[in-house]
Design a protein around this motif. Structure first.
Motif, PDB file in Angstrom:
ATOM      1  N   GLU A 214       0.758  -1.143  -0.028  1.00 13.33           N
ATOM      2  CA  GLU A 214      -0.049  -0.067  -0.172  1.00 13.33           C
ATOM      3  C   GLU A 214       0.924   1.388  -0.122  1.00 13.33           C
ATOM      4  O   GLU A 214       1.920   1.077   0.364  1.00 13.33           O
ATOM      5  N   PRO A 215       0.506   2.445  -0.573  1.00 20.23           N
ATOM      6  CA  PRO A 215       1.141   3.538  -0.486  1.00 20.23           C
ATOM      7  C   PRO A 215       1.456   4.043   1.039  1.00 20.23           C
ATOM      8  O   PRO A 215       0.555   4.098   1.870  1.00 20.23           O
ATOM      9  N   ILE A 216       2.623   4.820   1.017  1.00 24.52           N
ATOM     10  CA  ILE A 216       2.949   5.174   2.535  1.00 24.52           C
ATOM     11  C   ILE A 216       1.901   6.021   3.081  1.00 24.52           C
ATOM     12  O   ILE A 216       1.524   5.898   4.038  1.00 24.52           O
TER      13      ILE A 216
ATOM     14  N   LEU B  14      -2.104  15.081   2.691  1.00 25.66           N
ATOM     15  CA  LEU B  14      -2.475  14.550   1.382  1.00 25.66           C
ATOM     16  C   LEU B  14      -3.692  15.418   0.557  1.00 25.66           C
ATOM     17  O   LEU B  14      -4.384  15.947   1.213  1.00 25.66           O
ATOM     18  N   PHE B  15      -3.354  15.571  -0.679  1.00 22.90           N
ATOM     19  CA  PHE B  15      -4.495  16.203  -1.224  1.00 22.90           C
ATOM     20  C   PHE B  15      -4.884  15.656  -2.399  1.00 22.90           C
ATOM     21  O   PHE B  15      -6.060  15.548  -2.660  1.00 22.90           O
ATOM     22  N   CYS B  16      -3.971  15.168  -3.595  1.00 25.08           N
ATOM     23  CA  CYS B  16      -4.532  14.477  -4.599  1.00 25.08           C
ATOM     24  C   CYS B  16      -4.564  13.195  -4.845  1.00 25.08           C
ATOM     25  O   CYS B  16      -5.278  12.594  -5.708  1.00 25.08           O
ATOM     26  N   ALA B  17      -3.678  12.628  -4.028  1.00 29.27           N
ATOM     27  CA  ALA B  17      -3.604  10.944  -3.885  1.00 29.27           C
ATOM     28  C   ALA B  17      -3.145  10.369  -5.179  1.00 29.27           C
ATOM     29  O   ALA B  17      -3.298   9.190  -5.359  1.00 29.27           O
ATOM     30  N   ILE B  18      -2.893  11.241  -6.195  1.00 29.71           N
ATOM     31  CA  ILE B  18      -2.456  10.089  -7.558  1.00 29.71           C
ATOM     32  C   ILE B  18      -1.214  10.820  -8.207  1.00 29.71           C
ATOM     33  O   ILE B  18      -0.783  10.688  -9.243  1.00 29.71           O
TER      34      ILE B  18
ATOM     35  N   VAL C 275       2.020   7.696  -4.021  1.00 26.67           N
ATOM     36  CA  VAL C 275       2.306   6.734  -5.101  1.00 26.67           C
ATOM     37  C   VAL C 275       3.639   5.760  -4.492  1.00 26.67           C
ATOM     38  O   VAL C 275       3.919   5.078  -5.537  1.00 26.67           O
ATOM     39  N   THR C 276       4.061   5.980  -3.559  1.00 26.73           N
ATOM     40  CA  THR C 276       5.220   4.990  -3.064  1.00 26.73           C
ATOM     41  C   THR C 276       4.895   3.780  -2.303  1.00 26.73           C
ATOM     42  O   THR C 276       4.371   4.281  -1.027  1.00 26.73           O
ATOM     43  N   PRO C 277       4.894   2.570  -2.659  1.00 29.36           N
ATOM     44  CA  PRO C 277       4.457   1.534  -1.812  1.00 29.36           C
ATOM     45  C   PRO C 277       5.456   1.520  -0.277  1.00 29.36           C
ATOM     46  O   PRO C 277       6.591   2.022  -0.464  1.00 29.36           O
ATOM     47  N   VAL C 278       4.970   0.915   0.662  1.00 31.04           N
ATOM     48  CA  VAL C 278       5.852   0.797   2.000  1.00 31.04           C
ATOM     49  C   VAL C 278       6.593  -0.454   1.697  1.00 31.04           C
ATOM     50  O   VAL C 278       6.283  -1.358   0.851  1.00 31.04           O
ATOM     51  N   ARG C 279       7.735  -0.354   2.400  1.00 28.06           N
ATOM     52  CA  ARG C 279       8.293  -1.678   2.410  1.00 28.06           C
ATOM     53  C   ARG C 279       8.859  -1.871   3.750  1.00 28.06           C
ATOM     54  O   ARG C 279       9.009  -1.075   4.770  1.00 28.06           O
TER      55      ARG C 279
END
Lengths: 373, 104
Positions: B33-35, B59-63, B83-87
């Motif tokens: 999932e995104p951070i 967060l504003f636009c989320a894309i 748009v950056t997935p968690v690791r």
């Protein structure tokens, strides 16, 4: 081997363009900067409507899955996590890409730009506070990532996005305090408004948001009513206890790549502002470069898919994969479906907008050297 | 707040959990999932502060368009958290201004 066609953006328009052209044998590459294809389709959890031909009764994400299966069957090469950072007209529309590892170039014969649209912001005191978000952003968070960004919401804008996302907020377990709409009437389809009204959510027309309040994050919002000249009615201010303000105040085409290329633009407020000029086959003022979907004028996913198909067939035709006669027949059917979509009180202003774009296209080539005015 | 039950989308499918560190605190996130989603789920809505006026932003636009949600991730500033997935083991920090580059 370089692809013959690069489609930029894998939303409903891009996917449809890629599928359609690949079906006729075009070597297609579909590029998207996201890690998943589908654009905004997968957050559309409501049923589409219109006619059968327009996927009536099917939920957005199911349309997304269908398109992805079709793309696979048509052997479309999907390149994800890849950003197009530049297009160079001086070197035959060469495109510059970055796939998070390396920078490289591609030289397709044709381009379809299907980069969609961005939500408009709205400026008011407190509008930059955490807790003021685009309605589409909230939709992404709750429907795709299953996270609710607030518990009690003020929705700004009663167009289709505002109405649909308000209902989806209820489905996700949030409370919607009110929907405010600056215009004297609801902008979206009645079917969406009625669904919301049956739940008791007030839709306040001739109302706007004045302020979002809170030290660090949104803790409340002030709304007020507007008179017929859109001036704030003094004394009508009301403070609502909300922790999320959603902005559903329109979208504008994400047309930076068209600008970079030097495509002609024209101003059509009803389609989101400045849009790239294109002809009936979706070709821009730069030969070999096509647009489709919201980037060519903000409408809806159903229209985006038809425009994508139109662009895809036009590309296949221009590369000689389909005869002119056959292409005309296919294109005429799509154009007829598009006309069906652009009738009535919601559709005809869009048809007028598209007609204006077409007139501008003809003018562009009868008056060479005329630039973006 | 996670949405566990949904009338259209059904129950939330269990995904593999990972741990990430946010300003020194460990929070749980779902892999991939995104951070930004992980932060919202943990009740965190302020992602950075502006350079001149130290105003909070989230967060504003989320894309991935507006860059309002950028944070410092594993020592690299200006990472779009939407748009950056968690690791597993990722280190996320509230960013101030343009952030500071730091060797990992």
């Amino acid at each position: 081997m370089d692809a013959e066609l690069s489609v930029i953006g894998s939303g409903p328009a891009g996917l449809s363009a890629a599928i359609e052209s690949a079906k006729y044998g075009v070597r297609v590459e579909l590029i998207d900067e996201n890690i998943l294809p589908g654009g905004q389709l997968f957050k559309q959890i409501h049923k589409f409507f219109g006619s059968k031909k327009h996927y009536a009764g099917v939920r957005g994400y199911d349309i997304g899955w269908r398109l992805l299966r079709e793309a696979e069957d048509a052997k479309v090469n999907i390149r994800l996590n890849t950003t197009v950072w530049g297009i160079f007209q001086s070197s035959n529309n060469r495109i510059g890409l970055f796939d998070q590892q390396r920078v490289f170039f591609s030289k397709p014969k044709r381009l379809v730009i299907a980069t969609g649209a961005t939500e408009n912001p709205l400026s008011f005191p407190g509008s930059t506070l955490p807790g003021v978000m685009g309605a589409g952003a909230v939709q992404t968070m709750m429907n795709i990532h299953r996270v609710l960004p607030g518990r009690r919401v003020l929705m700004v804008g009663a167009g289709n996005v505002g109405l649909i996302v308000s209902y989806q907020l209820l489905q996700a377990g949030a409370e919607v305090a009110a929907v405010v709409e600056a215009m004297p009437k609801i902008g979206g389809y009645l079917v969406h408004a009625l669904k919301l009204m049956r739940t008791g959510v007030p839709i306040l027309t001739s109302h706007t948001v004045l302020e979002a309040r809170g030290d660090k994050e949104v803790e409340s919002a002030v709304i007020a009513s507007l008179d017929k000249d859109c001036r704030i009615v003094k004394g009508s201010e009301k403070e609502l206890d909300v922790d999320l303000v959603c902005l559903a105040v329109g979208l504008k085409p994400d047309a930076e790549l068209c600008r970079m290329l030097g495509c002609g633009f024209t101003y059509v407020p009803f389609l989101g502002g400045r849009v790239p000029i294109h002809n009936e086959d979706m070709e821009t003022t730069i030969p070999g470069v096509y647009v489709a979907g919201d980037v060519s004028g903000v409408e809806e996913a159903s229209v985006a898919m038809e425009e994508g198909r139109l662009a895809g067939i036009s590309v296949a035709e221009s590369l000689g994969y389909i005869s002119e006669g056959e292409a005309e027949k296919e294109k005429d059917e799509i154009k007829e479906r598009l006309r069906d979509f652009r009738i009535g009180p919601f559709g005809s202003p869009r048809q007028e907008g598209k007609d204006k774009i077409l007139t501008e296209y003809k003018r562009w080539f009868s008056n060479e050297g005329k630039r973006d005015s | 707040m996670r949405i566990y039950d949904h009338p259209i989308l059904g129950g939330l499918r269990e995904k593999r959990k990972v741990s990430i560190e946010v300003d020194g605190e460990i929070i749980e996130a779902y892999e991939g999932e995104p951070i930004a989603a992980a932060l919202l789920a943990a009740g965190i809505r302020t992602f950075r502060h502006t350079l001149r006026e130290n105003k909070p932003r989230g967060l504003f636009c989320a894309i991935g368009r507006c860059t309002d949600c950028v944070m410092t991730v594993d020592g690299i500033p200006n990472i779009r958290t939407c748009v950056t997935p968690v690791r597993e083991g990722m280190r996320v920090e509230t960013q101030v201004g343009l952030g500071k580059w730091r060797r990992i």
